[in-house]
Design an enzyme around this catalytic site. Sequence first.
Site, PDB file in Angstrom:
ATOM      1  N   ARG A  80       0.864  -1.190   0.000  1.00 42.43           N
ATOM      2  CA  ARG A  80       0.000   0.000   0.000  1.00 42.43           C
ATOM      3  C   ARG A  80       0.896   1.234   0.000  1.00 42.43           C
ATOM      4  O   ARG A  80       1.730   1.390   0.894  1.00 42.43           O
ATOM      5  CB  ARG A  80      -0.899  -0.007   1.244  1.00 42.43           C
ATOM      6  CG  ARG A  80      -1.738   1.254   1.384  1.00 42.43           C
ATOM      7  CD  ARG A  80      -2.657   1.181   2.605  1.00 42.43           C
ATOM      8  NE  ARG A  80      -3.530   2.332   2.676  1.00 42.43           N
ATOM      9  CZ  ARG A  80      -3.365   3.370   3.511  1.00 42.43           C
ATOM     10  NH1 ARG A  80      -2.356   3.401   4.368  1.00 42.43           N
ATOM     11  NH2 ARG A  80      -4.209   4.382   3.498  1.00 42.43           N
ATOM     12  N   ASN A 294      -7.756   2.141   9.330  1.00 48.29           N
ATOM     13  CA  ASN A 294      -6.477   2.394  10.005  1.00 48.29           C
ATOM     14  C   ASN A 294      -6.746   2.397  11.494  1.00 48.29           C
ATOM     15  O   ASN A 294      -7.645   3.113  11.958  1.00 48.29           O
ATOM     16  CB  ASN A 294      -5.898   3.758   9.604  1.00 48.29           C
ATOM     17  CG  ASN A 294      -5.423   3.785   8.163  1.00 48.29           C
ATOM     18  OD1 ASN A 294      -5.404   2.759   7.486  1.00 48.29           O
ATOM     19  ND2 ASN A 294      -5.025   4.961   7.698  1.00 48.29           N
ATOM     20  N   TYR A 296      -4.900   2.318  15.498  1.00 51.15           N
ATOM     21  CA  TYR A 296      -3.701   2.369  16.339  1.00 51.15           C
ATOM     22  C   TYR A 296      -3.992   2.193  17.822  1.00 51.15           C
ATOM     23  O   TYR A 296      -3.282   1.469  18.511  1.00 51.15           O
ATOM     24  CB  TYR A 296      -2.965   3.707  16.125  1.00 51.15           C
ATOM     25  CG  TYR A 296      -2.342   3.805  14.760  1.00 51.15           C
ATOM     26  CD1 TYR A 296      -1.063   3.320  14.537  1.00 51.15           C
ATOM     27  CD2 TYR A 296      -3.036   4.346  13.682  1.00 51.15           C
ATOM     28  CE1 TYR A 296      -0.479   3.376  13.280  1.00 51.15           C
ATOM     29  CE2 TYR A 296      -2.473   4.405  12.423  1.00 51.15           C
ATOM     30  CZ  TYR A 296      -1.194   3.922  12.224  1.00 51.15           C
ATOM     31  OH  TYR A 296      -0.625   3.962  10.976  1.00 51.15           O
ATOM     32  N   GLU A 374      -3.696   0.236   7.950  1.00 53.16           N
ATOM     33  CA  GLU A 374      -2.559   0.684   8.769  1.00 53.16           C
ATOM     34  C   GLU A 374      -2.734   0.170  10.178  1.00 53.16           C
ATOM     35  O   GLU A 374      -3.828   0.258  10.743  1.00 53.16           O
ATOM     36  CB  GLU A 374      -2.480   2.221   8.867  1.00 53.16           C
ATOM     37  CG  GLU A 374      -2.015   2.894   7.619  1.00 53.16           C
ATOM     38  CD  GLU A 374      -1.935   4.423   7.769  1.00 53.16           C
ATOM     39  OE1 GLU A 374      -1.782   4.922   8.900  1.00 53.16           O
ATOM     40  OE2 GLU A 374      -2.040   5.089   6.726  1.00 53.16           O
TER      41      GLU A 374
HETATM   42  C1  GCO Z   1      -2.244   8.074   8.840  1.00 47.98           C
HETATM   43  C2  GCO Z   1      -1.208   8.337   8.560  1.00 47.98           C
HETATM   44  C3  GCO Z   1       0.134   7.892   8.602  1.00 47.98           C
HETATM   45  C4  GCO Z   1       0.754   8.154   9.919  1.00 47.98           C
HETATM   46  C5  GCO Z   1       0.439   7.051  10.892  1.00 47.98           C
HETATM   47  C6  GCO Z   1       1.019   7.256  12.245  1.00 47.98           C
HETATM   48  O1  GCO Z   1      -2.815   7.616   7.828  1.00 47.98           O
HETATM   49  O2  GCO Z   1      -2.545   8.465   9.961  1.00 47.98           O
HETATM   50  O3  GCO Z   1      -1.575   8.002   7.332  1.00 47.98           O
HETATM   51  O4  GCO Z   1       0.557   8.699   7.596  1.00 47.98           O
HETATM   52  O5  GCO Z   1       2.106   8.245   9.747  1.00 47.98           O
HETATM   53  O6  GCO Z   1      -0.927   6.954  11.041  1.00 47.98           O
HETATM   54  O7  GCO Z   1       0.515   8.412  12.822  1.00 47.98           O
END
Ligand code: GCO
Length: 483
Positions: A80, A294, A296, A374
């Site tokens: 990606r 995405n 985290y 992500e």
């Molecule tokens: C996102 C970001 C990334 C960041 C990652 C860490 O899509 O938020 O695309 O570019 O680097 O998430 O913060």
Amino acid sequence: MATDGVTVFPPSFVWGTATASYQIEGAVDEDGRGLSIWDTFSRTPGKVLHGDTGDIACDHYHRYAEDVQLMHELGINSYRFSIAWPRVQPEGKGELNPDGLRFYSELLDHLEANQIVPFPTLYHWDLPQSLGDQGGWSSRDTAYRFADYVDKLVSALGPRISQWTTLNEPWCSAWLGYAVGQHAPGETNVSAALAANHHLLLAHGLAAQAIRARSDAEVGITLNLAHVTPASDDPLDRLAATLTEGNANRMFLDPLFLGDYPADMMDLYGDARAEIKEGDLATISTVIDFLGVNYYAPAIVGSRERIAELQALGYCVDARRTPNLLDMTASAVHVKRPGFTSTQMGWEVEPATLTELLCNLRDQYRPIPIYITENGMSNADYVRQDGSVLDPERTAYLEGHLRAVAGAIAAGVDVRGYYVWSLLDNFEWALGYSQRFGIIWVDYATGERTPKASYYWYRDFIAAQARQPRECSVPPDPSSIPV
Ligand code: GCO
């Protein structure tokens, strides 16, 4: 869990890593690339930590062959990346720049030669500056410019791509860019953010239609979805959590999947709301083929009016996380729980929330193929004297989240792939080069790449998947998910 301790994924599961153009490419003034809003923003004193810019970044523009070789050795079957709009259409209008296109076309050649499927994103925040000068995403015209760029790009590269992602994290583009001011273009105006929110979604819908008109490729969008928990049962904390979740998730998921904005959010924003023209919501809710997620960290949210009580419960206010944003939209604050492990970004690690998020998504909207586009962490990595980079924290993080994904699949969610953020250490936006998210260490002075221990762990994990006797696959035990 299978008996040998390896979580088992379906045989067709896609294994990848993710990057983004401005974060890795460098070469910002080569081969006719135009300026982007991130060039301008990062060169503005005080906007990016240490004054870092993406001028050179990982120099991927010149080192892409080496990077593809590293992907090949890692064993991933999909990559990606994003296409820099100002590289292929420098002014955000007019004909495409053949020299910019050549770079992506050569990248595709190398990926193909290594049997790595390209999974490109059409916009990962590097808007041509000339469109930024005309209001950027707060201007409706930018949505039409985007559709034109996509139409031309798809006709140039189309036959080589089977899946397109329109936008990456439109929440960040709209809210960090136009309300919080932490990202380019650095505005602090809620009405501009709401306009950007709407125009980004419109751009997505128009682009999806343009892609469909030109090719048989699948179309999707990547969102950064939040898993929000109220800090307590107090009604004020619960309301703050609902509005935070509305701003982060429902402002995007509702128009995309239900064809309307959420009523509570529209009430909250009142006169600051964007102008919605007839037909916009139908365009935005054009049926898509997949959703990129995405993810985290979880979010714990309380009411600003209750800060003293929350502190008495042991929480501390997370000032770094979306500062000011909720002040302007609702009286909410992010807090951190005592005793939780955090990454270097200060983000709490709680993988089980990813399973919940994915199950809730399926239950509240509709089943749709999902890619985790992500997931990863920044860590205080360093190169040891023997040249190695040991990052057991990252390995544990990735393993925990892969178990969480397996848990969602076992619960019937259609997750089809997983992309580690990130292949390389890179330019972390307003935090410059201070945060290392890569599974490969980058020496920014020389450009040298050093795979970290997590790279080898991920390589072995992917290889172990290929060796699994599929008939023995056993869903993971949710109680074994590390917290
Ligand atoms: C996102 C970001 C990334 C960041 C990652 C860490 O899509 O938020 O695309 O570019 O680097 O998430 O913060």
